[in-house]
Design an enzyme around this catalytic site. Structure first.
Site, PDB file in Angstrom:
ATOM      1  N   LEU A 118     -61.246  70.395  31.483  1.00 33.55           N
ATOM      2  CA  LEU A 118     -61.208  69.089  32.135  1.00 33.55           C
ATOM      3  C   LEU A 118     -62.229  68.117  31.547  1.00 33.55           C
ATOM      4  O   LEU A 118     -61.927  66.925  31.375  1.00 33.55           O
ATOM      5  CB  LEU A 118     -61.475  69.267  33.645  1.00 33.55           C
ATOM      6  CG  LEU A 118     -61.480  67.981  34.466  1.00 33.55           C
ATOM      7  CD1 LEU A 118     -60.140  67.257  34.375  1.00 33.55           C
ATOM      8  CD2 LEU A 118     -61.819  68.291  35.918  1.00 33.55           C
ATOM      9  N   THR A 154     -60.905  73.731  44.391  1.00 31.95           N
ATOM     10  CA  THR A 154     -59.736  74.526  44.019  1.00 31.95           C
ATOM     11  C   THR A 154     -58.861  74.875  45.219  1.00 31.95           C
ATOM     12  O   THR A 154     -59.349  75.015  46.345  1.00 31.95           O
ATOM     13  CB  THR A 154     -60.197  75.842  43.344  1.00 31.95           C
ATOM     14  OG1 THR A 154     -59.080  76.718  43.185  1.00 31.95           O
ATOM     15  CG2 THR A 154     -61.242  76.573  44.174  1.00 31.95           C
ATOM     16  N   TYR A 170     -64.276  83.988  43.386  1.00 33.02           N
ATOM     17  CA  TYR A 170     -64.242  82.622  42.821  1.00 33.02           C
ATOM     18  C   TYR A 170     -63.999  81.599  43.930  1.00 33.02           C
ATOM     19  O   TYR A 170     -64.716  80.605  44.040  1.00 33.02           O
ATOM     20  CB  TYR A 170     -63.141  82.539  41.754  1.00 33.02           C
ATOM     21  CG  TYR A 170     -62.824  81.123  41.296  1.00 33.02           C
ATOM     22  CD1 TYR A 170     -63.698  80.428  40.465  1.00 33.02           C
ATOM     23  CD2 TYR A 170     -61.650  80.485  41.696  1.00 33.02           C
ATOM     24  CE1 TYR A 170     -63.403  79.133  40.043  1.00 33.02           C
ATOM     25  CE2 TYR A 170     -61.352  79.194  41.286  1.00 33.02           C
ATOM     26  CZ  TYR A 170     -62.237  78.520  40.456  1.00 33.02           C
ATOM     27  OH  TYR A 170     -61.945  77.234  40.052  1.00 33.02           O
ATOM     28  N   LYS A 180     -66.473  78.556  45.231  1.00 29.46           N
ATOM     29  CA  LYS A 180     -66.065  77.138  45.179  1.00 29.46           C
ATOM     30  C   LYS A 180     -66.121  76.516  46.578  1.00 29.46           C
ATOM     31  O   LYS A 180     -66.435  75.342  46.723  1.00 29.46           O
ATOM     32  CB  LYS A 180     -64.660  76.999  44.572  1.00 29.46           C
ATOM     33  CG  LYS A 180     -64.563  77.372  43.102  1.00 29.46           C
ATOM     34  CD  LYS A 180     -65.382  76.474  42.193  1.00 29.46           C
ATOM     35  CE  LYS A 180     -64.792  75.081  42.096  1.00 29.46           C
ATOM     36  NZ  LYS A 180     -65.582  74.224  41.161  1.00 29.46           N
ATOM     37  N   TRP A 238     -54.078  75.133  39.129  1.00 29.01           N
ATOM     38  CA  TRP A 238     -53.227  75.568  38.025  1.00 29.01           C
ATOM     39  C   TRP A 238     -53.295  74.598  36.835  1.00 29.01           C
ATOM     40  O   TRP A 238     -52.275  74.079  36.381  1.00 29.01           O
ATOM     41  CB  TRP A 238     -51.775  75.675  38.503  1.00 29.01           C
ATOM     42  CG  TRP A 238     -51.481  76.705  39.548  1.00 29.01           C
ATOM     43  CD1 TRP A 238     -52.339  77.201  40.495  1.00 29.01           C
ATOM     44  CD2 TRP A 238     -50.234  77.358  39.783  1.00 29.01           C
ATOM     45  NE1 TRP A 238     -51.687  78.101  41.290  1.00 29.01           N
ATOM     46  CE2 TRP A 238     -50.393  78.228  40.877  1.00 29.01           C
ATOM     47  CE3 TRP A 238     -48.984  77.287  39.177  1.00 29.01           C
ATOM     48  CZ2 TRP A 238     -49.360  79.018  41.379  1.00 29.01           C
ATOM     49  CZ3 TRP A 238     -47.946  78.064  39.664  1.00 29.01           C
ATOM     50  CH2 TRP A 238     -48.140  78.924  40.749  1.00 29.01           C
TER      51      TRP A 238
HETATM   52  N1  NAP Z   1     -58.712  75.438  35.407  1.00 34.58           N
HETATM   53  C1  NAP Z   1     -58.079  75.407  36.581  1.00 34.58           C
HETATM   54  O1  NAP Z   1     -56.921  75.842  36.701  1.00 34.58           O
HETATM   55  C2  NAP Z   1     -58.778  74.840  37.788  1.00 34.58           C
HETATM   56  C3  NAP Z   1     -58.094  74.865  39.016  1.00 34.58           C
HETATM   57  C4  NAP Z   1     -58.718  74.353  40.138  1.00 34.58           C
HETATM   58  C5  NAP Z   1     -59.995  73.814  40.042  1.00 34.58           C
HETATM   59  N2  NAP Z   1     -60.631  73.813  38.850  1.00 34.58           N
HETATM   60  C6  NAP Z   1     -61.990  73.248  38.798  1.00 34.58           C
HETATM   61  O2  NAP Z   1     -62.020  72.190  37.872  1.00 34.58           O
HETATM   62  C7  NAP Z   1     -63.310  72.096  37.269  1.00 34.58           C
HETATM   63  C8  NAP Z   1     -63.179  72.107  35.753  1.00 34.58           C
HETATM   64  O3  NAP Z   1     -62.577  73.338  35.374  1.00 34.58           O
HETATM   65  P1  NAP Z   1     -62.167  73.668  33.867  1.00 34.58           P
HETATM   66  O4  NAP Z   1     -60.934  74.478  33.930  1.00 34.58           O
HETATM   67  O5  NAP Z   1     -62.253  72.464  33.016  1.00 34.58           O
HETATM   68  O6  NAP Z   1     -63.355  74.666  33.482  1.00 34.58           O
HETATM   69  P2  NAP Z   1     -63.710  75.281  32.044  1.00 34.58           P
HETATM   70  O7  NAP Z   1     -62.678  74.909  31.035  1.00 34.58           O
HETATM   71  O8  NAP Z   1     -64.021  76.714  32.279  1.00 34.58           O
HETATM   72  O9  NAP Z   1     -65.012  74.485  31.662  1.00 34.58           O
HETATM   73  C9  NAP Z   1     -66.209  74.713  32.325  1.00 34.58           C
HETATM   74  C10 NAP Z   1     -67.320  74.218  31.432  1.00 34.58           C
HETATM   75  O10 NAP Z   1     -68.571  74.514  32.062  1.00 34.58           O
HETATM   76  C11 NAP Z   1     -69.464  74.888  31.026  1.00 34.58           C
HETATM   77  N3  NAP Z   1     -70.583  75.659  31.545  1.00 34.58           N
HETATM   78  C12 NAP Z   1     -70.646  76.992  31.806  1.00 34.58           C
HETATM   79  N4  NAP Z   1     -71.853  77.312  32.263  1.00 34.58           N
HETATM   80  C13 NAP Z   1     -72.589  76.185  32.276  1.00 34.58           C
HETATM   81  C14 NAP Z   1     -73.923  75.869  32.643  1.00 34.58           C
HETATM   82  N5  NAP Z   1     -74.763  76.818  33.097  1.00 34.58           N
HETATM   83  N6  NAP Z   1     -74.345  74.587  32.537  1.00 34.58           N
HETATM   84  C15 NAP Z   1     -73.512  73.624  32.081  1.00 34.58           C
HETATM   85  N7  NAP Z   1     -72.235  73.866  31.694  1.00 34.58           N
HETATM   86  C16 NAP Z   1     -71.790  75.129  31.820  1.00 34.58           C
HETATM   87  C17 NAP Z   1     -68.615  75.710  30.102  1.00 34.58           C
HETATM   88  O11 NAP Z   1     -69.255  75.816  28.863  1.00 34.58           O
HETATM   89  P3  NAP Z   1     -69.079  77.158  27.985  1.00 34.58           P
HETATM   90  O12 NAP Z   1     -67.701  77.061  27.425  1.00 34.58           O
HETATM   91  O13 NAP Z   1     -70.166  77.031  26.990  1.00 34.58           O
HETATM   92  O14 NAP Z   1     -69.248  78.313  28.917  1.00 34.58           O
HETATM   93  C18 NAP Z   1     -67.348  74.891  30.058  1.00 34.58           C
HETATM   94  O15 NAP Z   1     -67.422  73.899  29.054  1.00 34.58           O
HETATM   95  C19 NAP Z   1     -64.105  73.270  37.841  1.00 34.58           C
HETATM   96  O16 NAP Z   1     -64.846  72.849  38.946  1.00 34.58           O
HETATM   97  C20 NAP Z   1     -63.028  74.236  38.305  1.00 34.58           C
HETATM   98  O17 NAP Z   1     -63.490  75.098  39.334  1.00 34.58           O
HETATM   99  C21 NAP Z   1     -60.063  74.310  37.717  1.00 34.58           C
END
Ligand code: NAP
Length: 286
Positions: A12, A100, A124, A128, A149
């Site tokens: 994101l 989420t 998880y 959250k 998703w």
């Molecule tokens: N993906 C889904 O389907 C989904 C669904 C519902 C809600 N969400 C929510 O949407 C938001 C964004 O999700 P996303 O899918 O974009 O997540 P993501 O792709 O896993 O990205 C998370 C980012 O956080 C970074 N990170 C990890 N540990 C960190 C730290 N200690 N300090 C700073 N940055 C750190 C990661 O870096 P590294 O790569 O270096 O670890 C990664 O760039 C989250 O709140 C998630 O819970 C996601």
């Protein structure tokens, strides 16, 4: 407007940066530059950049791994959110955070509204939900967008996994008894912009429009890509070895989003089609 992004290189985070580029002064940080589990780093970043808003995309998102890494997931999702919230409150900055559908238990028979009670099933989901509580406890000016998703060009996702396996000729067993709605990260980033422009605060749900199962999504993707579906089989959740329990039904209601912005998300099929048109045959982003 000055925007500071955590987790700027995630699925994101990259789309958020792109959505605001040219419209705001944006600084997207990664974990190396700004570790959100470090309260001093949070204060330093927010004091240093002086943002109007922090868009907090950093999170622990490995749903199954979280079952055996509960402390790490808690540290990043709960303590990290609290640290960022505190720094925002001290600076008077708005905080945008993401929640989420996995905070719900899946027992509903209609799309989940923002005020519906949470009952997370997985580690998880619990972290959250605790992160949401931390955000509220810190009394920071905030917008919390719950989504589900997610797929998009900025990282690994279900669609890429399915395509990769199908192209290797692997047999695919995909759950058909979990119903939700796919969300394109690009649409979500646009929705955040629209919500901010509308001055939205509090909790708002956003996902694609419509609903499907993971099996339905997989079949849609294979058919669109002209790949055979003969090796794709519907499976029941209880027959697959995923460690984390997930809600059977977790479609999010977009009524509030509509009431605030006057618009509805586009159907998930349309967004998936656009995404597939953007990625190469081997599944990498162009
Ligand atoms: N993906 C889904 O389907 C989904 C669904 C519902 C809600 N969400 C929510 O949407 C938001 C964004 O999700 P996303 O899918 O974009 O997540 P993501 O792709 O896993 O990205 C998370 C980012 O956080 C970074 N990170 C990890 N540990 C960190 C730290 N200690 N300090 C700073 N940055 C750190 C990661 O870096 P590294 O790569 O270096 O670890 C990664 O760039 C989250 O709140 C998630 O819970 C996601």
């Amino acid at each position: 407007m000055r925007l500071l992004i955590t987790g700027g290189h995630g699925l994101l985070g990259g789309e958020i940066e792109a959505a605001f580029r040219g419209r705001a002064e944006v600084r997207a940080t990664d974990r190396e530059e700004w570790d959100v589990t470090d309260p001093a780093a949070c204060r330093r970043e927010v004091e240093g950049f002086r943002p109007d808003a922090v868009i907090h995309c950093a999170a622990y998102t490995a749903v199954d791994r979280a079952e055996r890494e509960a402390e790490i997931a808690h540290l990043l999702n709960v303590d990290g959110t609290r640290n960022v919230a505190r720094a925002c409150r001290e600076r008077g900055a708005l905080m945008v955070a993401f929640g989420t559908d996995y905070i719900f238990d899946g027992a509903s028979s209609r799309p989940y509204r923002e005020e519906d009670p949470a009952n997370p099933l997985s580690v998880y989901g619990k972290t959250k939900w605790a992160a949401e509580q931390a955000l509220r406890e810190e009394r920071v000016d905030h917008l919390l967008v719950r989504t589900q998703w997610m797929f998009g060009p900025g990282g690994g996702n279900f669609i890429r996994t399915i395509l990769g396996k199908a192209r290797q000729g692997e047999t695919l067993r995909v759950v058909s008894d979990q119903v939700g709605c796919p969300t394109y990260s690009r649409d979500l980033a646009g929705a955040v912009r629209t919500l901010l422009e509308a001055g939205a605060r509090g909790t708002v749900h956003f996902s694609g429009e419509g609903e499907t199962s993971w099996f339905g999504l997989a079949r849609n993707v294979l058919e669109r890509c002209g790949l055979p579906t003969g090796s794709l089989f519907a499976a029941r959740t209880r027959d697959l070895p995923y460690p984390a329990p997930r809600p059977a039904y977790s479609v999010l209601s977009k009524e509030k989003y509509h009431a605030i912005t006057g618009s509805f998300p586009r159907p998930w099929e349309e967004a998936v089609g656009e995404y597939l048109g953007m990625i190469r045959p081997e599944g990498g982003a162009r």
